[in-house]
Design a protein around this motif. Structure first.
Motif, PDB file in Angstrom:
ATOM      1  N   LEU A 201       0.824  -1.219   0.000  1.00  0.00           N
ATOM      2  CA  LEU A 201       0.000   0.000   0.000  1.00  0.00           C
ATOM      3  C   LEU A 201       0.855   1.265   0.000  1.00  0.00           C
ATOM      4  CD1 LEU A 201      -2.891  -0.743   2.524  1.00  0.00           C
ATOM      5  CD2 LEU A 201      -2.974  -0.697   0.036  1.00  0.00           C
ATOM      6  N   LEU A 202       2.162   1.104   0.167  1.00  0.00           N
ATOM      7  CA  LEU A 202       3.023   2.286   0.159  1.00  0.00           C
ATOM      8  C   LEU A 202       3.593   2.478  -1.238  1.00  0.00           C
ATOM      9  CD1 LEU A 202       4.916   1.849   3.534  1.00  0.00           C
ATOM     10  CD2 LEU A 202       3.159   3.526   2.988  1.00  0.00           C
ATOM     11  N   MET A 203       3.878   3.730  -1.590  1.00  0.00           N
ATOM     12  CA  MET A 203       4.438   4.018  -2.910  1.00  0.00           C
ATOM     13  C   MET A 203       5.950   3.986  -2.821  1.00  0.00           C
ATOM     14  SD  MET A 203       2.062   7.133  -4.179  1.00  0.00           S
ATOM     15  CE  MET A 203       2.163   8.119  -2.711  1.00  0.00           C
ATOM     16  N   LYS A 204       6.548   3.233  -3.723  1.00  0.00           N
ATOM     17  CA  LYS A 204       8.011   3.164  -3.716  1.00  0.00           C
ATOM     18  C   LYS A 204       8.578   4.141  -4.740  1.00  0.00           C
ATOM     19  CE  LYS A 204       7.162  -1.423  -2.307  1.00  0.00           C
ATOM     20  NZ  LYS A 204       5.717  -1.471  -2.606  1.00  0.00           N
ATOM     21  N   THR A 205       9.326   5.122  -4.257  1.00  0.00           N
ATOM     22  CA  THR A 205       9.949   6.106  -5.150  1.00  0.00           C
ATOM     23  C   THR A 205      11.452   5.834  -5.156  1.00  0.00           C
ATOM     24  OG1 THR A 205      10.345   7.728  -3.431  1.00  0.00           O
ATOM     25  CG2 THR A 205       8.196   7.825  -4.509  1.00  0.00           C
ATOM     26  N   PRO A 206      12.202   6.521  -6.046  1.00  0.00           N
ATOM     27  CA  PRO A 206      13.655   6.284  -6.086  1.00  0.00           C
ATOM     28  C   PRO A 206      14.332   6.470  -4.735  1.00  0.00           C
ATOM     29  CG  PRO A 206      12.972   7.549  -7.997  1.00  0.00           C
ATOM     30  CD  PRO A 206      11.752   7.401  -7.136  1.00  0.00           C
ATOM     31  N   SER A 207      13.773   7.342  -3.856  1.00  0.00           N
ATOM     32  CA  SER A 207      14.447   7.511  -2.570  1.00  0.00           C
ATOM     33  C   SER A 207      13.743   6.785  -1.423  1.00  0.00           C
ATOM     34  CB  SER A 207      14.638   9.002  -2.264  1.00  0.00           C
ATOM     35  OG  SER A 207      13.492   9.744  -2.587  1.00  0.00           O
ATOM     36  N   GLY A 208      13.064   5.679  -1.720  1.00  0.00           N
ATOM     37  CA  GLY A 208      12.468   4.876  -0.643  1.00  0.00           C
ATOM     38  C   GLY A 208      10.959   4.974  -0.650  1.00  0.00           C
ATOM     39  N   PHE A 209      10.333   4.605   0.468  1.00  0.00           N
ATOM     40  CA  PHE A 209       8.871   4.692   0.560  1.00  0.00           C
ATOM     41  C   PHE A 209       8.462   6.168   0.589  1.00  0.00           C
ATOM     42  CE2 PHE A 209       9.360   0.377   2.418  1.00  0.00           C
ATOM     43  CZ  PHE A 209       8.584  -0.288   1.470  1.00  0.00           C
ATOM     44  N   ALA A 210       7.544   6.520  -0.302  1.00  0.00           N
ATOM     45  CA  ALA A 210       7.140   7.921  -0.410  1.00  0.00           C
ATOM     46  C   ALA A 210       6.557   8.413   0.897  1.00  0.00           C
ATOM     47  CB  ALA A 210       6.115   8.072  -1.530  1.00  0.00           C
ATOM     48  N   HIS A 211       6.985   9.567   1.327  1.00  0.00           N
ATOM     49  CA  HIS A 211       6.362  10.239   2.460  1.00  0.00           C
ATOM     50  C   HIS A 211       6.694  11.725   2.375  1.00  0.00           C
ATOM     51  CE1 HIS A 211      10.459   9.378   3.916  1.00  0.00           C
ATOM     52  NE2 HIS A 211      10.317  10.450   4.666  1.00  0.00           N
ATOM     53  N   VAL A 212       5.926  12.528   3.090  1.00  0.00           N
ATOM     54  CA  VAL A 212       6.141  13.975   3.065  1.00  0.00           C
ATOM     55  C   VAL A 212       6.367  14.433   4.498  1.00  0.00           C
ATOM     56  CG1 VAL A 212       5.168  16.210   2.433  1.00  0.00           C
ATOM     57  CG2 VAL A 212       4.620  14.188   1.056  1.00  0.00           C
ATOM     58  N   LYS A 213       7.475  15.090   4.718  1.00  0.00           N
ATOM     59  CA  LYS A 213       7.794  15.546   6.084  1.00  0.00           C
ATOM     60  C   LYS A 213       6.913  16.739   6.460  1.00  0.00           C
ATOM     61  CE  LYS A 213      12.661  14.184   5.938  1.00  0.00           C
ATOM     62  NZ  LYS A 213      12.949  14.119   4.498  1.00  0.00           N
ATOM     63  N   SER A 244       7.649  16.963  -5.281  1.00  0.00           N
ATOM     64  CA  SER A 244       7.564  16.768  -6.736  1.00  0.00           C
ATOM     65  C   SER A 244       7.908  15.318  -7.098  1.00  0.00           C
ATOM     66  CB  SER A 244       8.463  17.755  -7.486  1.00  0.00           C
ATOM     67  OG  SER A 244       9.792  17.622  -7.084  1.00  0.00           O
ATOM     68  N   GLU A 245       8.776  14.710  -6.306  1.00  0.00           N
ATOM     69  CA  GLU A 245       9.094  13.294  -6.572  1.00  0.00           C
ATOM     70  C   GLU A 245       7.854  12.421  -6.328  1.00  0.00           C
ATOM     71  OE1 GLU A 245      11.670  10.188  -4.232  1.00  0.00           O
ATOM     72  OE2 GLU A 245      13.046  11.533  -5.284  1.00  0.00           O
ATOM     73  N   VAL A 246       7.128  12.755  -5.253  1.00  0.00           N
ATOM     74  CA  VAL A 246       5.886  12.022  -4.949  1.00  0.00           C
ATOM     75  C   VAL A 246       4.861  12.256  -6.064  1.00  0.00           C
ATOM     76  CG1 VAL A 246       3.941  11.849  -3.351  1.00  0.00           C
ATOM     77  CG2 VAL A 246       6.265  12.087  -2.454  1.00  0.00           C
ATOM     78  N   PHE A 247       4.723  13.514  -6.482  1.00  0.00           N
ATOM     79  CA  PHE A 247       3.738  13.842  -7.513  1.00  0.00           C
ATOM     80  C   PHE A 247       4.063  13.136  -8.830  1.00  0.00           C
ATOM     81  CE2 PHE A 247       2.655  18.205  -5.406  1.00  0.00           C
ATOM     82  CZ  PHE A 247       1.910  17.543  -4.456  1.00  0.00           C
TER      83      PHE A 247
END
Ligand SMILES: Nc1ncnc2c1ncn2[C@@H]1O[C@H](COP(=O)(O)OP(=O)(O)O)[C@@H](O)[C@H]1O
Ligand SMILES: [Mg+2]
Length: 257
Positions: A201-213, A244-247
């Motif tokens: 259920l988590l999105m995997k982006t180039p820098s790991g599991f997507a999250h926003v601080k 922007s990486e998440v988007f």
């Protein structure tokens, strides 16, 4: 047109901030034609978008749900703003079928006019959310990394599975998006637990599991009605890089244009 519903039954998890910032990013940085539907009477994505001066505003969104054929402005960035009437629809049970049909009709009627439709939602599940989930292709759920929210994930997943099984087999869960993440050991552990139990259920982006601080620049951008990348601060640039990486990931997952 691809339709994304941003939903979580909790308030304050960043749904409206994600909707607003994603919409401005998609228009200005990705050159997409975007329709934002604010189905929350609080109007927390309508306010910053109207303030930004970037959108053409349509009629209050409740009018589209109540009257089939209410027209949408011709522009590349359009907002159908949230309005107080939206809070009254749930009680109007006789209209629920019509509301769901009108929502579907609205999306179909602008299918060729936009590349992306983003629907902001109210915190409580009701006919507006059901109507959106029935007609959309994608859902994204911002969450916070506290115990209560994590306990709620199984229910969130069951609710989506239920819509998929009964009303809309085409609905795809893009994922959970941990937001307002703090650099505390508690939250780091929670993210790790989440990754273990709900990794699909988590999105995997180039820098790991997507999250926003948690970033004050995001709250500032929202109250100024500005995209993050126009806030002249180093902290805003860092936040923008992350967001922007998440988007990009979300837009790729949706196969938008
Ligand atoms: N990552 C973040 N960092 C800092 N503030 C944020 C972040 N995401 C959202 N906010 C702020 O938190 C508050 C609640 O967010 P909002 O998008 O309105 O949540 P929701 O739509 O889920 O109720 C708003 O003031 C918003 O600007
Ligand atoms: Mg909101």
């Amino acid at each position: 047109m691809k339709t994304l519903v941003v939903s979580n039954q909790k308030g304050g998890v960043g749904k409206s901030a994600i909707v607003t910032q994603l919409a401005m990013y998609a228009v200005e940085k990705r050159n997409l034609r975007v329709l934002v539907i604010d189905s929350d009477q609080q109007g927390n994505s309508s306010k910053p978008l109207l303030k930004s001066g970037l959108v053409a505003a349509g009629k209050p969104f409740s009018e589209y749900l109540l009257n089939k054929g209410t027209t949408v402005p011709h522009a590349d960035f359009v907002l159908l703003p949230g309005d107080p009437q939206l809070g009254k629809l749930e009680k109007n049970a006789a209209m629920h079928n019509t509301i769901a049909t009108n929502f579907r009709h609205l999306l179909a009627s602008v299918d060729n006019d936009f590349d992306l439709c983003i629907v902001d939602t109210n915190p409580f599940p009701d006919i507006r959310l059901t109507a959106a989930l029935v007609s959309a292709q994608y859902v994204l759920s911002p969450i916070q990394l506290n115990q209560e929210a994590i306990d709620g994930i199984a229910k969130l997943r069951a609710d989506i599975a239920n819509v998929q099984a009964t009303l809309n087999p085409k609905l795809k869960m893009i994922g959970l998006l941990p937001n307002l993440v703090l650099p505390t050991p508690f939250q780091k552990n929670n993210l790790r637990d989440l990754a273990q139990h709900f990794s699909n259920l988590l999105m995997k982006t180039p820098s790991g599991f997507a999250h926003v601080k948690e970033r004050t620049a995001i709250a500032e951008a929202q109250s100024a009605g500005m995209p993050l990348y126009k806030i002249p601060k180093t902290s805003a640039r860092d936040a923008y890089k992350e967001l922007s990486e998440v988007f990009d990931h979300v837009l790729t997952a949706m196969e938008v244009k």
